[in-house]
Scaffold this motif. Structure first.
Motif, PDB file in Angstrom:
ATOM      1  N   LEU A 238       6.183  15.571  -8.700  1.00  0.00           N
ATOM      2  CA  LEU A 238       6.877  15.956  -6.898  1.00  0.00           C
ATOM      3  C   LEU A 238       6.912  14.971  -6.553  1.00  0.00           C
ATOM      4  CD1 LEU A 238       6.877  19.077  -6.894  1.00  0.00           C
ATOM      5  CD2 LEU A 238       8.227  17.830  -8.623  1.00  0.00           C
ATOM      6  N   LYS A 239       6.669  13.568  -5.713  1.00  0.00           N
ATOM      7  CA  LYS A 239       6.085  13.230  -4.753  1.00  0.00           C
ATOM      8  C   LYS A 239       4.828  11.873  -4.879  1.00  0.00           C
ATOM      9  CE  LYS A 239       3.103  15.829  -1.458  1.00  0.00           C
ATOM     10  NZ  LYS A 239       3.359  16.423   0.078  1.00  0.00           N
ATOM     11  N   PRO A 240       4.821  10.601  -4.281  1.00  0.00           N
ATOM     12  CA  PRO A 240       4.775   9.567  -4.143  1.00  0.00           C
ATOM     13  C   PRO A 240       2.976  10.689  -3.376  1.00  0.00           C
ATOM     14  CG  PRO A 240       6.286   9.156  -3.071  1.00  0.00           C
ATOM     15  CD  PRO A 240       6.416  10.410  -3.193  1.00  0.00           C
ATOM     16  N   VAL A 241       1.972   9.906  -3.531  1.00  0.00           N
ATOM     17  CA  VAL A 241       0.821  10.209  -3.256  1.00  0.00           C
ATOM     18  C   VAL A 241      -0.638   9.118  -3.460  1.00  0.00           C
ATOM     19  CG1 VAL A 241      -1.387  11.723  -3.594  1.00  0.00           C
ATOM     20  CG2 VAL A 241       0.643  12.925  -3.778  1.00  0.00           C
ATOM     21  N   ARG A 242      -0.758   8.733  -1.603  1.00  0.00           N
ATOM     22  CA  ARG A 242      -1.901   7.066  -2.279  1.00  0.00           C
ATOM     23  C   ARG A 242      -2.538   7.070  -1.848  1.00  0.00           C
ATOM     24  NH1 ARG A 242       0.461   1.255  -1.532  1.00  0.00           N
ATOM     25  NH2 ARG A 242      -1.750   0.572  -0.501  1.00  0.00           N
ATOM     26  N   ILE A 243      -3.716   6.218  -2.327  1.00  0.00           N
ATOM     27  CA  ILE A 243      -4.850   6.613  -1.207  1.00  0.00           C
ATOM     28  C   ILE A 243      -5.088   4.592  -1.449  1.00  0.00           C
ATOM     29  CG2 ILE A 243      -6.222   6.761  -3.552  1.00  0.00           C
ATOM     30  CD1 ILE A 243      -8.491   8.592  -2.108  1.00  0.00           C
ATOM     31  N   ASP A 244      -5.621   4.260  -0.598  1.00  0.00           N
ATOM     32  CA  ASP A 244      -6.347   3.622   0.239  1.00  0.00           C
ATOM     33  C   ASP A 244      -7.829   3.060   0.602  1.00  0.00           C
ATOM     34  OD1 ASP A 244      -3.800   1.341   1.093  1.00  0.00           O
ATOM     35  OD2 ASP A 244      -3.217   3.773   1.703  1.00  0.00           O
ATOM     36  N   SER A 245      -8.526   2.186   0.315  1.00  0.00           N
ATOM     37  CA  SER A 245      -9.715   1.827  -0.100  1.00  0.00           C
ATOM     38  C   SER A 245     -10.406  -0.037   0.028  1.00  0.00           C
ATOM     39  CB  SER A 245     -10.708   2.155  -1.352  1.00  0.00           C
ATOM     40  OG  SER A 245     -11.859   2.075  -1.370  1.00  0.00           O
ATOM     41  N   GLY A 246     -10.146  -0.493   1.768  1.00  0.00           N
ATOM     42  CA  GLY A 246     -10.505  -1.771   2.040  1.00  0.00           C
ATOM     43  C   GLY A 246      -9.185  -2.312   1.423  1.00  0.00           C
TER      44      GLY A 246
END
Length: 316
Positions: free
Chosen positions: A139-147
Motif C-alpha cells: 500500500l505504501k513505500p517501505v525501504r531499508i538501507d544497509s550501507g
C-alpha cells in the motif's frame, strides 16, 4: 503491464522426485515433492541422519541463516539450506501448496539455477484447487538501507522486481534487470540463470569447509584474470543480475503469500531481502491482504480486502 491475477490456489498433480548434492556440504540429497491441500503453503519435511523428521514452513519467520544461502529451521538441529532456488521456481510457476520431503540438510544445487526444479514441476503437472488465493498488496513505500545497499517495496499494479548489482570485477560491473513476473517471463528470462562466484572466494570457502559441492557444473566462476572460466560461457550476457533476481524471488516467496507490488534492490543479497520482507510485514499499514472478487471466468478481476486469521503467515 496490467496485473495478472489467478483466482484460485494451486498444487502439483502428482509426486515427483529428484536427486543431487548440496553445494555447501557436497553430500547427496534426495527430494520428493507431494501435492498438498489448500492453505497448506509450502512445507519442507526434513529427515535427519537418524530418521527423525520435522516440518518446517517456508516462512520468513523460519529463516535460520542468510550467510551463504537462505536456510530455514534451526542451524543446530532440523534445517534445510539453499531453499531460494526451489522457492523461486514455485513462486515463478504459481505453486501455492506443496510438501517438500528432503533427505539432507540442504536442497540440491543441480546446475546452479532453478531450471531443474521447473522441470520437476512440469513433470508433476499443476492442479488448480477450489479455494481462493490471497495476495499481500503493498500500500505504501517501505525501504531499508544497509550501507551502500538498499531494498524497498513500492505499490505496483502487478508483481514486479527491479534488481541492480554493482561489482568491482569487470566481468560483472553494474547490471540491472527489471521484470513483471509471470510464468512465461520466469521460464524465459530468469529460471536458467546460475549462481556465481569468484575463484579466490571459492578456494577460501573450501579451506573453511564450505562450498564443498561447488564446481563449474553448478556455478559461473570468475577467475583471477576477471574472466568467466566456464567453457560454455554465460547463458545470458547479464546472467549475474538475473540470478540475483531469481534469489530475490525465492527469498520473498517466504512471505507466505504472493505479493502485489514492486520490489527494488541495489547491491542486495539474502540478508537484505529477508530484512526488507520482515520490515514490510511488521507494518500493518504498509499492506493489506486481498483476493479477487470474480467468480466466473471471463469477468474482469477486482481485488477486495479480506480479514486475515490470527495464524496467517504474514503475522510475525
Amino acid at each position: 503491464m496490467g496485473i495478472e491475477l489467478h483466482d484460485y490456489q494451486t498444487t502439483i498433480k502428482s509426486r515427483v522426485s529428484l536427486e543431487g548434492f548440496g553445494v555447501h556440504s557436497g553430500k547427496p540429497v534426495s527430494v520428493s515433492f507431494h501435492p498438498a491441500d489448500p492453505d497448506t503453503g509450502i512445507v519442507f519435511v526434513h529427515s535427519d541422519q537418524n530418521g527423525a523428521t520435522r516440518e518446517i514452513r517456508a516462512l520468513v519467520s523460519e529463516i535460520g541463516a542468510t550467510d551463504l544461502c537462505t536456510a530455514l529451521g534451526d542451524p543446530a538441529g532440523h534445517h534445510v539450506g539453499t531453499v531460494e532456488h526451489v522457492m523461486a521456481a514455485l513462486f515463478g510457476l504459481g505453486i501455492d501448496n506443496v510438501a517438500v520431503e528432503v533427505e539432507g540438510d540442504e536442497m540440491p544445487i543441480l546446475d546452479g539455477s532453478a531450471a531443474g526444479f521447473v522441470d520437476a514441476i512440469d513433470q508433476a503437472g499443476i492442479e488448480t484447487l477450489d479455494v481462493k488465493r490471497r495476495y499481500i498488496r503493498v500500500l505504501k513505500p517501505v525501504r531499508i538501507d544497509s550501507g551502500a545497499s538498499f531494498a524497498e517495496f513500492l505499490p505496483h499494479d502487478g508483481t514486479r522486481f527491479e534488481v541492480e548489482i554493482d561489482f568491482e570485477s569487470p566481468a560483472i560491473g553494474r547490471q540491472s534487470f527489471d521484470a513483471d513476473i509471470d510464468a512465461g517471463t520466469f521460464r524465459r528470462d530468469i529460471a536458467r540463470a546460475r549462481t556465481f562466484g569468484f575463484m579466490k572466494d571459492v578456494e577460501r570457502l573450501w579451506a573453511a569447509g564450505h562450498a564443498l559441492g561447488s564446481s563449474l557444473e553448478n556455478s559461473v566462476v570468475i577467475g583471477d584474470d576477471s574472466r568467466v572460466i566456464n567453457m560454455e560461457g554465460l547463458r545470458f550476457a547479464n546472467e549475474f543480475v538475473r540470478h540475483k533476481l531469481l534469489d530475490a524471488m525465492g527469498d520473498l516467496a517466504l512471505a507466505g503469500a504472493r505479493f502485489i507490488g514492486c520490489y527494488r534492490s541495489y547491491r542486495g543479497g539474502h540478508r537484505l531481502n529477508a530484512a526488507a520482507l520482515r520490515h514490510l510485514l511488521s507494518d500493518r499499514s504498509a499492506f493489506e491482504v486481498v483476493e479477487t472478487s470474480r467468480r466466473e471466468r471471463g469477468r474482469s478481476a477486482e481485488l477486495v480486502a479480506v480479514s486475515a486469521a490470527v495464524y496467517a503467515p504474514w503475522v510475525l
